[in-house]
Design an enzyme around this catalytic site. Sequence first.
Site, PDB file in Angstrom:
ATOM      1  N   SER A 141      -6.410   3.618  -5.711  1.00 25.60           N
ATOM      2  CA  SER A 141      -5.809   4.435  -4.653  1.00 25.60           C
ATOM      3  C   SER A 141      -5.899   5.919  -4.988  1.00 25.60           C
ATOM      4  O   SER A 141      -6.144   6.764  -4.117  1.00 25.60           O
ATOM      5  CB  SER A 141      -4.350   4.029  -4.437  1.00 25.60           C
ATOM      6  OG  SER A 141      -4.272   2.751  -3.840  1.00 25.60           O
ATOM      7  N   PHE A 162       1.164   3.666   6.905  1.00 23.07           N
ATOM      8  CA  PHE A 162      -0.126   3.893   7.550  1.00 23.07           C
ATOM      9  C   PHE A 162      -1.230   3.615   6.539  1.00 23.07           C
ATOM     10  O   PHE A 162      -1.231   4.151   5.428  1.00 23.07           O
ATOM     11  CB  PHE A 162      -0.215   5.347   8.035  1.00 23.07           C
ATOM     12  CG  PHE A 162      -1.542   5.700   8.634  1.00 23.07           C
ATOM     13  CD1 PHE A 162      -1.870   5.289   9.918  1.00 23.07           C
ATOM     14  CD2 PHE A 162      -2.475   6.442   7.914  1.00 23.07           C
ATOM     15  CE1 PHE A 162      -3.098   5.624  10.479  1.00 23.07           C
ATOM     16  CE2 PHE A 162      -3.697   6.781   8.462  1.00 23.07           C
ATOM     17  CZ  PHE A 162      -4.016   6.376   9.754  1.00 23.07           C
ATOM     18  N   ILE A 163      -2.165   2.754   6.933  1.00 21.60           N
ATOM     19  CA  ILE A 163      -3.243   2.353   6.027  1.00 21.60           C
ATOM     20  C   ILE A 163      -4.577   2.669   6.677  1.00 21.60           C
ATOM     21  O   ILE A 163      -4.823   2.312   7.834  1.00 21.60           O
ATOM     22  CB  ILE A 163      -3.159   0.849   5.693  1.00 21.60           C
ATOM     23  CG1 ILE A 163      -1.820   0.531   5.013  1.00 21.60           C
ATOM     24  CG2 ILE A 163      -4.331   0.430   4.792  1.00 21.60           C
ATOM     25  CD1 ILE A 163      -1.561  -0.952   4.866  1.00 21.60           C
ATOM     26  N   GLN A 175      -7.815   8.504  -2.452  1.00 24.19           N
ATOM     27  CA  GLN A 175      -7.129   9.619  -1.797  1.00 24.19           C
ATOM     28  C   GLN A 175      -7.695  10.957  -2.270  1.00 24.19           C
ATOM     29  O   GLN A 175      -7.856  11.886  -1.477  1.00 24.19           O
ATOM     30  CB  GLN A 175      -5.622   9.534  -2.053  1.00 24.19           C
ATOM     31  CG  GLN A 175      -4.974   8.311  -1.394  1.00 24.19           C
ATOM     32  CD  GLN A 175      -3.480   8.472  -1.178  1.00 24.19           C
ATOM     33  OE1 GLN A 175      -2.970   9.586  -1.061  1.00 24.19           O
ATOM     34  NE2 GLN A 175      -2.780   7.339  -1.089  1.00 24.19           N
ATOM     35  N   HIS A 195       0.834  -1.202   0.000  1.00 21.31           N
ATOM     36  CA  HIS A 195       0.000   0.000   0.000  1.00 21.31           C
ATOM     37  C   HIS A 195       0.868   1.251   0.000  1.00 21.31           C
ATOM     38  O   HIS A 195       1.930   1.292   0.632  1.00 21.31           O
ATOM     39  CB  HIS A 195      -0.924   0.011   1.225  1.00 21.31           C
ATOM     40  CG  HIS A 195      -2.152  -0.809   1.033  1.00 21.31           C
ATOM     41  ND1 HIS A 195      -3.370  -0.273   0.712  1.00 21.31           N
ATOM     42  CD2 HIS A 195      -2.347  -2.142   1.093  1.00 21.31           C
ATOM     43  CE1 HIS A 195      -4.260  -1.224   0.593  1.00 21.31           C
ATOM     44  NE2 HIS A 195      -3.666  -2.383   0.817  1.00 21.31           N
ATOM     45  N   ALA A 202      -8.893   3.151   5.415  1.00 24.44           N
ATOM     46  CA  ALA A 202      -9.941   3.259   4.403  1.00 24.44           C
ATOM     47  C   ALA A 202     -10.474   4.683   4.444  1.00 24.44           C
ATOM     48  O   ALA A 202     -11.227   5.052   5.351  1.00 24.44           O
ATOM     49  CB  ALA A 202     -11.057   2.254   4.675  1.00 24.44           C
ATOM     50  N   VAL A 203     -10.067   5.491   3.490  1.00 25.01           N
ATOM     51  CA  VAL A 203     -10.321   6.923   3.577  1.00 25.01           C
ATOM     52  C   VAL A 203     -11.622   7.348   2.908  1.00 25.01           C
ATOM     53  O   VAL A 203     -12.010   8.511   3.013  1.00 25.01           O
ATOM     54  CB  VAL A 203      -9.141   7.725   2.962  1.00 25.01           C
ATOM     55  CG1 VAL A 203      -7.863   7.460   3.737  1.00 25.01           C
ATOM     56  CG2 VAL A 203      -8.965   7.381   1.483  1.00 25.01           C
TER      57      VAL A 203
END
Length: 471
Positions: A387, A422-423, A391, A370, A425-426
């Site tokens: 991704s 750092f992961i 983002q 990631h 789910a945004v």
Amino acid sequence: MRYPRDLQGYGATPPDAVWPDGARIAVQFVVNYEEGGENCVLHGDAASEAFLSEIVGASGWPGQRHWNMESIYDYGARAGFWRLHRLFTERDMPVTVYGVAAALQRSPAQVAAMQAAGWEIASHGLKWVEHKDMDREEERAAIAEAVRIHTLVTGDRPRGWYTGRCSANTVDLVAEEGGFAYVSDSYADDLPYWHDHAGRQQLVIPYTLDANDMRFATAQGFNSGQQFFDYLKDSFDLLYSEGAAGSPKMMNIGLHCRLAGRPGRAMALARFLDYVSSHEKVWIARRIDIAEHWAKAHPPRSIDRPSRLSENEFVARYGGVFEHSDWIARRAFAGELSAANDTSLGLHAALAFQFRAASEEERLGVLVAHPDLAGKLAEAKRLTESSTAEQAGAGLDALTDGERERFTELNGRYVETFGFPFIMAVKGRSKEEILAAFENRIANDRTTEFETACRQVERIALLRLADMLPN
């Protein structure tokens, strides 16, 4: 490996049946006409009948006539049929007959009465015998012969099919035959559904073995007409209430001339017919009417089901759901996929299973795959399409200089502390929420944060699948 059974069905949100005139329930009565088509040495069978009679627990008599069994079946044709015929015609209620071709051929007066009443006569097979041990070609030939005899006897080709004593191949063979509006060798739902076989969509109208007078002839069953009535009433009441709440269903009632045609049972049936008639917004229909309605209201849809794809197609489509880790999709494909995995939730379950079953080293590889949030890859526009969209949706592509500086600092500290980025789910999160989570989680111990990151990876995968498949 594809698991052939469908345990998913319509799930928690079945379609609105939109029955005619806003009906809350479709009620369908079947009269099984089998008398004269059952196992009997007179019919060239090896033994007498042993199924569905007053002789509970009967066994076939090899090479012998079973006079008691024959006379019980005879009652169905001679007396029971006409009693049921009167009950329905006096109330002008439509009926579907499941007619065994050999039985229909031996009963011209009963066939004429069915036709005069406007009853649908669907096919119940060539003979009332077991099909489970037939090979595909033998059963295919039996289906063809049943259609031939049925057409010659009634003057019309049957549009519905129900074997009853079927094999695992029956529904597919009926679909392959291609001339049936529906097949009913299923008990899998309260609504019709489409069965996909060899590129053909065959409508299935499920039948019932519970709201069925056959329970008078089984060890665990009804022993009085009142029990039969109570069970039918309870079934109707629940389905009617579901329909009133906006989820209309279908109720099947299965009858046999030699069983429900007996006086004590026919009286209970009469009470139920009158009970149904006392309700508004009830559609009493033949099965062919239901089939025609469903085909118009809910025609078959062509869907690329994950469980039906080839391995290469499956991996190409879903290999990127877990970032740069198509081995998860390959292992899921090699496992057990079925119709239950053809939704976003179902396919996520299969993929997450493989991710959770992987070694810690393999899962670490997924985490490392990631990208940093608002990191150098994003700045260089080298993220995957998913991704990039995620983002950007959180506003991470439009940071102030101060915000970018804070993300860069946190990314560096986080990777140095844990050994993976750092992961989170945004999707649906603001950059303020993401920063707050970043600053909170960086204080975790590694074990806690490893598991937290893994759960976030699974969450990201689910959100991605939700954009690709129905729930």
